[in-house]
Design a protein around this motif. Structure first.
Motif, short mmCIF file in Angstrom:
data_model
loop_
_atom_site.label_atom_id
_atom_site.label_comp_id
_atom_site.label_asym_id
_atom_site.label_seq_id
_atom_site.Cartn_x
_atom_site.Cartn_y
_atom_site.Cartn_z
N HIS A 221 -5.55 4.54 3.51
CA HIS A 221 -6.09 4.55 2.41
C HIS A 221 -6.82 5.90 2.23
N PHE A 230 -7.16 6.60 -2.09
CA PHE A 230 -7.05 5.57 -1.32
C PHE A 230 -5.80 5.09 -0.99
N THR A 231 -4.60 5.79 -1.18
CA THR A 231 -3.52 5.03 -0.51
C THR A 231 -2.59 6.33 -0.21
N THR A 296 0.58 0.09 0.36
CA THR A 296 -0.86 0.38 0.44
C THR A 296 -1.44 0.42 -0.74
#
Length: 358
Positions: A221, A230-231, A296
């Motif tokens: 993240h 955040f990925t 993710t």
């Protein structure tokens, strides 16, 4: 939706988007602190986004007029769904996976939990044509209905002059609306990117330090120097899908937020036999390394979008942290980055506090 339909949808929509970059350049969407620019070709114009919003909430886009995009992606629930672990589709059928949040979806390079789509406008046609989701048997009949509709005909012509309602413009309109579902500029962004350190509490700062340090969350993240999505824009096997079916015949059912009950589904006539095993990204690539791997997710607004994971199996952020603290779900293809963390109770609470601050 079969592979050929996905390929056609993807190809035609990508060609349409390429063609409209110069002729229908998008008008900028207001950008929150901490997010990168939204691609203009996807953002479209305010007229496109308004049409896309109407389509997003319209049940008539489903085969029997009962389902809309917004019934799985509920605005007040993080554009996900808090009611059930798995999405509910056509005629009340339980789908295989949890509805992912649509916050900041415009920035995702791989869409769906298995990453099978790469274009937001083309992605729209997946649920529209899936028999167990919105159930349309084909593209043509749906487009014909929209062209004949007294409301939609003029709206499509206004948003896409000279094109009107087509397979491509429908996808572009909904994608334009989804491109406006941005989450940023919050306390985290003010603290990290705006120099306002007091925007986060001491406990949240401790959670941040764990996120980027001991807990190792930032490995997947990602947080950048100026923006944070955040990925890592890829997929991992964390062991969520690799669980034994030996549950003594009972299944934990979520009856209400925070209320769970072990129920023998067979005893009440709800047991499903022969349900297909979900092996994640492997279904797309056939690569052994992709078994039980899923994309993710972006974590912004994560406190709103419970339950968590691709199967909705974890009901709270505290459960998610516990799952990773014990090293995920061990299996032959487990991502090597997933390992026991050894967090204390205080550290777990701080990590949850940070996640809730996003």
């Amino acid at each position: 939706m079969n592979g050929a339909q996905f390929f056609i949808a993807r190809l035609l929509t990508i060609l349409a988007v390429i063609g409209c970059i110069n002729s229908a350049a998008g008008e900028a969407i207001k950008l929150p602190l901490g997010l990168p620019p939204v691609p203009a070709a996807v953002a479209g114009t305010p007229t496109m986004r308004k049409l896309g919003e109407k389509l997003f909430f319209d049940r008539s886009l489903s085969a029997n007029g009962t389902l809309s995009c917004a019934m799985c992606h509920i605005p007040g629930q993080g554009f996900a769904s808090n009611q059930s672990a798995l999405s509910i589709g056509m005629e009340g059928r339980s789908l295989r996976r949890n509805a992912p949040s649509l916050y900041n979806v415009v920035f995702k390079k791989f869409l769906f939990h298995d990453g099978r789509e790469i274009d937001l406008a083309a992605q729209v046609w997946g649920p529209l044509l899936a028999a167990d989701e919105m159930g349309n048997a084909g593209i043509g009949p749906l487009i014909a209905r929209l062209r004949a509709d007294t409301d939609y005909g003029p709206l499509f012509e206004a948003a896409f002059p000279g094109e009107g309602a087509t397979m491509m413009t429908l996808g572009r309109a909904i994608a334009a609306y989804e491109a406006s579902l941005l989450r940023g500029g919050g306390r985290f962004d003010r603290a990290l990117y705006g120099g306002e350190r007091s925007a986060l509490t001491p406990r949240e700062w401790q959670g941040y330090e764990l996120f980027v340090g001991k807990a190792g969350c930032v490995a997947c993240h990602e947080i950048g120097p100026q923006t944070a999505l955040f990925t890592d824009q890829t997929w991992h096997n964390t062991g969520v899908a690799f669980r034994s079916g030996a549950t003594g015949g009972k299944t934990e059912v979520r009856l209400a937020p925070g209320v769970f009950q072990n129920v023998d589904l067979a005893a009440v006539g709800l047991a499903q036999s022969g349900a297909p095993n979900d092996i994640g990204r492997f279904e797309i690539t056939n690569a052994p390394a992709d078994r039980w791997a899923y994309t993710t997710p972006i974590l912004r607004g994560v406190r709103e979008s419970s339950p968590y994971m691709h199967d909705g199996s974890l009901g709270t952020l505290a459960e998610v942290v516990e799952f990773y603290d014990r090293g995920g779900g061990p299996n032959p293809a487990l991502d090597p980055q997933i390992r026991p963390l050894g967090l204390s109770a205080e550290e777990k609470a701080s990590l949850v506090a940070f996640l809730e601050a996003l």
